[in-house]
Design a protein around this motif. Structure first.
Motif: not given
Length: 224
Positions: A7-21, A41-53
């Motif tokens: 599970q992910i521990a999230v703080q308000p306004n945290d922004v997430f990226r994909t891990k580098a692969v 869709y497939s995200f490339p590694g080390n790319a900004q994804v967005g915010r956790f819902v």
């Protein structure tokens, strides 16, 4: 049973990226698609994804529903497409981005902030002035614009030309290419290209005209 620690521990306004692969990270439109293995869709590694819902534990592990920084357009048929603002992605492929506060450079006035990375996107009023806080970002640059999250949680895009911070901009070819492809939008600067072609034609014409006068005008004068 899937690992509870995923599970992910999230703080308000945290922004997430994909891990580098190098292989990328698959994302899904619905929980049913996760179970069926239907990749949207497939995200490339080390790319900004967005915010956790929110996240959910599935038979395949923990997955998070993400509000995307940049919506993606995917094909749903031969002549059908849909734009997605939220996608599910496996938690193990995500990591929190390190955000830096950005401000508008001193001396700048009426700097536009927009709802997307380009002048074709609508403006957010009022514009920003030199010295004002623009928001936090991990330095991602798409089409010359930086995605910034305000203290109120609003996402806005500002041209990197008018931004300054203690951090550095990240001009990622992979990120930019991925977003160009996913939106189906070309970021070629057509006005600049047309101007360049026009100046080139003018320069050729002037060069030909001067050469003609040099070759012919003196000869006519000597013949008089």
């Amino acid at each position: 049973m899937a690992d509870q620690s995923a599970q992910i521990a999230v703080q308000p306004n945290d922004v997430f990226r994909t891990k580098a692969v190098t292989t990328g990270w698959n994302a899904y439109q619905t929980q049913a698609d996760i179970a069926a293995g239907k990749v949207a869709y497939s995200f490339p590694g080390n790319a900004q994804v967005g915010r956790f819902v929110r996240d959910v534990q599935t038979a395949k592990g923990w997955y998070s529903l993400m509000e995307l920084t940049m919506p993606v357009t995917v094909s749903t048929g031969v002549l059908s497409k849909v734009t997605l603002t939220h996608l599910w992605i496996q938690n193990v492929g995500l990591e929190k981005a390190t955000l830096t506060m950005y401000t508008i450079t001193k001396g700048s006035t009426n700097v536009n902030r927009r709802i997307g990375p380009g002048t074709e996107y609508a403006k957010i009023n009022p514009p920003l002035q030199g010295g004002q806080t623009a928001g936090k970002s991990d330095g991602t640059v798409i089409n010359g614009f930086v995605p910034l999250y305000t203290e109120e949680g609003r996402l806005q895009w500002v041209s990197k030309t008018y931004l300054t911070s203690a951090g550095q901009f990240e001009q990622s070819t992979v990120d930019s290419l991925a977003n160009n492809l996913q939106t189906g939008t070309s970021f070629l600067d057509w006005p600049l290209l047309l101007k360049s072609i026009g100046f080139g034609i003018l320069a050729v014409g002037l060069g030909w005209g001067i050469g003609y006068l040099v070759d012919h005008f003196p000869k006519k004068r000597r013949a008089l």
